[in-house]
Design a protein around this motif. Structure first.
Motif, short mmCIF file in Angstrom:
data_model
loop_
_atom_site.label_atom_id
_atom_site.label_comp_id
_atom_site.label_asym_id
_atom_site.label_seq_id
_atom_site.Cartn_x
_atom_site.Cartn_y
_atom_site.Cartn_z
N TYR A 1 0.91 -1.27 0.03
CA TYR A 1 0.07 0.01 -0.01
C TYR A 1 1.00 1.22 0.01
N ALA A 2 1.87 1.19 0.59
CA ALA A 2 2.84 2.38 0.44
C ALA A 2 3.19 2.55 -0.80
N ALA A 3 3.75 1.74 -1.73
CA ALA A 3 4.04 1.90 -2.91
C ALA A 3 3.01 2.25 -3.80
N MET A 4 1.72 1.83 -3.60
CA MET A 4 0.66 2.23 -4.20
C MET A 4 0.41 3.61 -4.04
N ALA A 5 0.51 4.07 -2.76
CA ALA A 5 0.07 5.57 -2.35
C ALA A 5 1.27 6.25 -3.10
N ARG A 6 2.65 5.67 -3.18
CA ARG A 6 3.50 6.79 -3.79
C ARG A 6 3.25 6.74 -5.10
N SER A 7 2.80 5.79 -5.88
CA SER A 7 2.65 5.69 -7.17
C SER A 7 1.71 6.77 -7.58
N MET A 8 1.07 7.27 -6.39
CA MET A 8 -0.14 8.43 -6.89
C MET A 8 0.35 9.75 -6.38
N GLY A 9 1.50 9.77 -5.98
CA GLY A 9 1.92 11.24 -5.60
C GLY A 9 1.65 11.46 -4.20
N MET A 10 1.50 10.50 -3.21
CA MET A 10 1.33 10.59 -1.84
C MET A 10 2.53 10.07 -1.05
N TRP A 11 3.06 11.06 0.09
CA TRP A 11 4.10 10.37 0.88
C TRP A 11 3.44 9.19 1.47
N ALA A 12 4.46 8.08 1.42
CA ALA A 12 4.09 7.03 2.23
C ALA A 12 5.25 6.32 2.81
N GLU A 13 5.08 5.29 3.85
CA GLU A 13 6.11 4.47 4.39
C GLU A 13 5.31 3.16 4.79
N GLY A 14 6.33 2.05 4.81
CA GLY A 14 5.73 1.00 5.39
C GLY A 14 5.96 -0.05 4.30
N PRO A 15 5.55 -1.37 4.32
CA PRO A 15 4.96 -1.95 5.63
C PRO A 15 5.44 -1.94 6.74
N ILE A 16 5.12 -1.66 8.19
CA ILE A 16 5.70 -1.96 9.29
C ILE A 16 4.86 -2.93 10.08
N SER A 17 5.92 -3.64 10.55
CA SER A 17 5.36 -4.75 11.43
C SER A 17 5.97 -4.99 12.87
N GLU A 18 6.79 -4.08 12.95
CA GLU A 18 7.58 -4.17 14.39
C GLU A 18 6.95 -2.78 15.43
N PRO A 19 6.48 -3.19 16.40
CA PRO A 19 5.65 -2.16 17.20
C PRO A 19 6.60 -0.82 17.46
N ALA A 20 7.59 -0.99 17.65
CA ALA A 20 8.71 0.11 18.10
C ALA A 20 8.83 1.12 16.80
N ASP A 21 8.71 0.46 15.68
CA ASP A 21 8.93 1.35 14.45
C ASP A 21 7.58 2.23 14.22
N LEU A 22 6.62 1.98 14.87
CA LEU A 22 5.26 2.51 14.46
C LEU A 22 5.26 4.24 14.86
N GLY A 23 5.57 4.51 15.92
CA GLY A 23 5.55 5.95 16.59
C GLY A 23 6.43 6.70 15.64
N PRO A 24 7.71 6.37 15.41
CA PRO A 24 8.31 7.37 14.77
C PRO A 24 7.89 7.40 13.34
N ALA A 25 7.26 6.40 12.65
CA ALA A 25 6.84 6.57 11.40
C ALA A 25 5.84 7.21 11.34
N LEU A 26 4.76 7.22 12.29
CA LEU A 26 3.69 8.07 12.32
C LEU A 26 4.07 9.74 12.57
N ALA A 27 5.14 9.73 13.46
CA ALA A 27 5.73 11.34 13.44
C ALA A 27 6.07 11.74 12.13
#
Length: 645
Positions: free
Chosen positions: A598-624
Motif C-alpha cells: 500500500y505504501a508503494a501504491m500511495a507513492r505511485s499516486m503522489g502521496m508520501w508513504a512509508e511501510g509496511p511496518i510490522s514491528e511495534p517500536a517502528d510505528l511511533g516514529p513512522a507516524l511522527a
C-alpha cells in the motif's frame, strides 16, 4: 478581474440581483492562466418569481459558437445554494457543466474535485456533508456513471446524509450520435436509484431546472436528510438561453426541521423523570456542538447513562455518563429507554443471534418503556430494507431528534420533582465509578499483545492518538473494524472529531468518504485521520490520488490485516457448523498471495508513504514523520501490518 470577483462575492453573499447574460470576455484559458477570470453570475439571485431589474442582451450564437449556455446558469444555481465543491470523474453527458465550472466559475465556488470513479465521487460528497454540515454535489455520466455511483448513493441514503447528484443524459433520441450515446442514455434515469433517493426530477427547460434544483436542495437538507437526483439534459446544458428575460429563480429558503410536539416531549420527560434506571441511546442524533451540549445537560439532569451507537459523534467519550461499552448490561436493566434517531429501535430490546435457527432473544425486560424520537416516522420506502424490524415504541415521537432536544431539556427540568432530583443524584457516584472502571479496563485490555507482531489494533490506535492529540484533529473513518479502540481510548469531546459510521456498510466507502471529510476539515483548519482497512481501500484506491491531487491534510494509517477478516470468520463459522475444515475459510477471503504494497501504491499516486511496518517500536516514529507531511498540508500514508481485529 478584481472587479468581477468583488461583484461575484457581493452577489452571492448579499443576494443582489444579477444580470442573466455573461459579459463578452473570451472563455479561452491557457495552461499558464492559473487563475482564470470568474465571470459574473447570470441568475436572478434576489426574489422568487421576479425578473432581474436590468438585463444585457445575450451574446449571439452561430453554428459554431454558443453564447450564454444553459450550463452557466446551472453553475449559478450551485453558487446560490452555497455548494463549494463538485466531485466528478469526467463524462461527456455533463461536459457543459464541467466546462462552465472550470471557465465560467474559474474552478472556484464551486471547485471541481477530480475523481477516478463515480462511486468515489458520491462517497466523497457523503463524507464531506457529515463534516461541513451542508451538501456537496457530484456529477455522474448518465447510465454507466449513475450505476457506478449507486452503491455510494445507497450508503448516503442509509446514513441519512444530504447530497446533490447531478446526472447527464440525452432525452431527444434524434440528437444522440449513433453508438455510445444510445448505450449511455435512459428514458427514466432516476429509476436506477429511486429506491434510495429522497426525490428526483428530469427538467425539460431551464426554468424547470431552476425550480427543481431549489426543491431538491431544500428536500435534501430537511430531516430526514437524504440524497436527491436532478438529471441535467445535455440540450439544456449546451444550448444558449433563448431569452434571459424569461428566467426566474426561486429564492433558496431552507425549511425549519420538524420538532416533537410540546405535549409529546412533556410525556417523554415524565417517563424519564419517573424512571429508576433510565438509559439514553443515540445513533444519528447529533449534528452540531450545541446539540451535543444539550444532550449532555439532559443526561446530567437525569444522571442517565448514555450509549452512543456512533452513527454520529453524539456524546463525549470522557464524560462519566458515556457507558457505550456497557450496552448489554444497561439495556437489560433499563426501565425506560430514550432512543434518539436510532436506526434499529427493535434491536434495543431484542436480538437475533447468528445461530442455525436464528431465534429472537430479548435484550431488555418485558415491561421496558421505549421513547423513540426520530424522523424515520416521517418517510419510508419499502424495497431497500434499511428501516430495520418494526418496533412499536411506547411513545413514538415524529420529529428531528436534534431539533427536539432543547424542548426535551426544558420539559425534563420542569417535570422533575425534588424526590426525583434526589433519586437522580444518587445515581451519580455509582455511574462515575463504573465509568472509571470501564476506562481502566479498556487501558488494561489495550496492553495485551502490546509488543506483538503483527501490531495489535489497540497499539495502532494508541500510537495514532499519541501523535495527533495535541493538534486540532478529527477521525474520519468507522471504528468497527478496529474493535472500537479509538472510542475506548481517545478523548472525543467535539462533534467534528468523529465522522460517524458509513450508513449501508458498503465496502469501498471508507477511503473516499475520508477524502471528502478531509476536504471539509481542511477548510476548517483541522487535520483528518483515517484508519483505513485494506479490503475497503482496494475497491476505490484512486481516492488516494484525489487526496494527493488536491493536497488534503489527511493522515491515512493502514489497518492491513491482509484479509477481508469478517468474511473469513463467516466462512469458518459455516465450516464448523458443517463439520468440515474451518482452516480452509481463508480461501477467497485473504489478500496475501501476493501481498499488496500500500505504501508503494500511495507513492505511485503522489502521496508520501512509508511501510509496511510490522514491528511495534517502528510505528511511533513512522507516524511522527507522516504527521510532519500532513502538517505541511499534504496527505500521508503509513502501511501497518496488523492483527485481525
Amino acid at each position: 478581474m478584481t472587479g468581477r470577483r468583488k461583484f461575484l462575492k457581493e452577489a452571492i453573499v448579499t443576494g443582489t440581483a444579477a444580470v442573466l447574460a455573461k459579459p463578452g470576455a473570451s472563455a479561452a484559458q491557457t495552461a499558464a492562466d492559473k487563475a482564470p477570470a470568474v465571470e459574473r453570475p447570470h441568475a436572478a439571485l434576489a426574489a422568487a418569481e421576479t425578473l432581474a431589474p436590468s438585463l444585457d442582451e445575450a451574446p449571439a450564437a452561430d453554428s459554431a459558437h454558443i453564447g450564454n449556455p444553459g450550463s452557466d446558469f446551472m453553475v449559478d444555481l450551485l453558487r446560490i445554494a452555497g455548494i463549494d465543491y463538485v466531485a466528478a470523474m469526467p463524462g461527456s453527458t455533463f461536459r457543459g457543466i464541467h466546462e462552465s465550472i472550470v471557465n465560467y466559475a474559474g474552478d472556484t465556488r464551486p471547485q471541481l474535485i477530480v475523481c477516478t470513479h463515480e462511486e468515489a465521487s458520491a462517497a466523497i460528497a457523503h463524507g464531506y456533508a457529515k463534516v461541513a454540515g451542508k451538501p456537496m454535489a457530484c456529477l455522474v455520466h448518465s447510465t454507466v456513471g449513475l450505476q457506478h455511483a449507486s452503491m455510494a448513493i445507497y450508503n448516503a441514503w442509509c446514513d441519512r446524509v444530504p447530497m446533490m447528484v447531478l446526472a447527464g443524459n440525452i432525452a431527444d433520441a434524434t440528437k444522440r450520435r449513433p453508438g455510445v450515446e444510445w448505450y449511455h442514455t435512459a428514458q427514466d434515469l432516476g429509476a436506477l436509484v429511486r429506491d434510495y433517493t429522497k426525490w428526483d426530477d428530469y427538467p425539460v427547460s431551464l426554468q424547470h431546472y431552476a425550480e427543481s434544483f431549489m426543491r431538491a436542495y431544500t428536500m435534501s437538507v430537511t430531516p430526514p436528510m437524504e440524497p436527491v437526483l436532478i438529471v441535467a439534459d445535455t440540450e439544456l446544458q449546451e444550448q444558449p438561453i433563448a431569452d434571459p428575460r424569461d428566467m426566474r429563480v426561486p429564492p433558496l429558503r431552507e425549511a425549519t426541521p420538524p420538532v416533537g410536539s410540546p405535549d409529546a416531549l412533556a410525556a417523554a420527560a415524565s417517563l424519564l423523570c419517573g424512571a429508576k434506571a433510565p438509559v439514553i441511546v443515540a445513533d444519528r442524533a447529533v449534528r452540531t456542538q450545541d446539540a451535543m451540549d444539550t444532550l449532555v445537560q439532559i443526561a446530567q439532569a437525569l444522571n442517565a447513562p448514555v450509549i452512543d451507537l456512533l452513527g454520529r459523534m453524539n456524546f463525549p467519550t470522557n464524560h462519566y455518563l458515556n457507558h457505550s461499552s456497557h450496552q448489554a448490561r444497561l439495556l437489560a436493566q433499563a426501565d425506560v429507554i430514550l432512543a434518539l434517531e436510532v436506526a434499529d429501535v427493535w434491536g434495543l430490546t431484542a436480538t437475533v443471534p447468528d445461530t442455525i435457527s436464528r431465534p429472537s432473544k430479548p435484550r431488555a425486560k418485558g415491561d421496558t418503556q421505549v421513547i423513540s424520537i426520530s424522523t424515520a416516522y416521517l418517510y419510508g420506502k419499502s424495497n431497500m430494507q434499511d428501516a430495520e424490524r418494526y418496533f412499536a415504541a411506547t411513545l413514538p415521537i415524529a420529529g428531528d431528534a436534534q431539533a427536539s432536544l432543547p424542548g426535551l431539556l426544558r420539559a425534563v427540568l420542569a417535570a422533575m420533582t425534588p424526590a426525583q432530583r434526589s433519586a437522580a443524584a444518587a445515581r451519580e457516584q455509582p455511574l462515575k465509578l463504573a465509568f472509571e472502571k470501564m476506562r481502566n479496563d479498556a487501558r488494561e485490555a489495550a496492553t495485551r499483545a502490546w509488543d506483538g507482531s503483527p501490531i495489535s489494533t489497540a497499539r495502532l490506535c494508541q500510537e495514532v492518538w499519541n501523535v495527533i492529540r495535541h493538534d486540532d484533529w478529527a477521525m474520519v473513518s468507522p471504528p468497527n473494524p478496529i474493535s472500537m479502540w479509538p472510542q475506548r481510548l481517545w478523548d472525543f469531546t467535539k462533534t467534528w472529531q468523529f465522522i460517524g459510521s458509513g450508513g449501508g456498510y458498503g465496502v469501498g466507502y471508507g477511503a473516499p468518504a475520508a477524502v471528502g471529510a478531509a476536504l471539509a476539515h481542511r477548510d476548517a483548519g483541522r487535520i483528518a485521520v483515517n484508519i483505513q482497512t485494506d479490503g475497503d481501500l482496494m475497491v476505490l484506491p484512486g481516492a488516494l490520488w484525489t487526496a494527493a491531487h488536491h493536497r488534503l491534510p489527511l493522515l491515512t494509517v493502514m489497518h492491513n490485516n491482509r484479509a477481508w477478516h469478517q468474511e473469513t470468520m463467516h466462512i469458518q463459522r459455516m465450516a464448523s457448523r458443517r463439520d468440515r475444515h474451518p482452516e480452509r475459510g481463508v480461501i477467497g477471503t485473504v489478500l496475501h498471495d501476493p501481498p499488496i504494497d500500500y505504501a508503494a501504491m500511495a507513492r505511485s499516486m503522489g502521496m508520501w508513504a512509508e511501510g509496511p511496518i510490522s514491528e511495534p517500536a517502528d510505528l511511533g516514529p513512522a507516524l511522527a514523520r507522516a504527521m510532519e507531511q500532513v502538517k505541511s498540508g499534504k496527505p500521508a500514508l503509513v502501511d501497518v501490518l496488523t492483527q485481525p481485529r
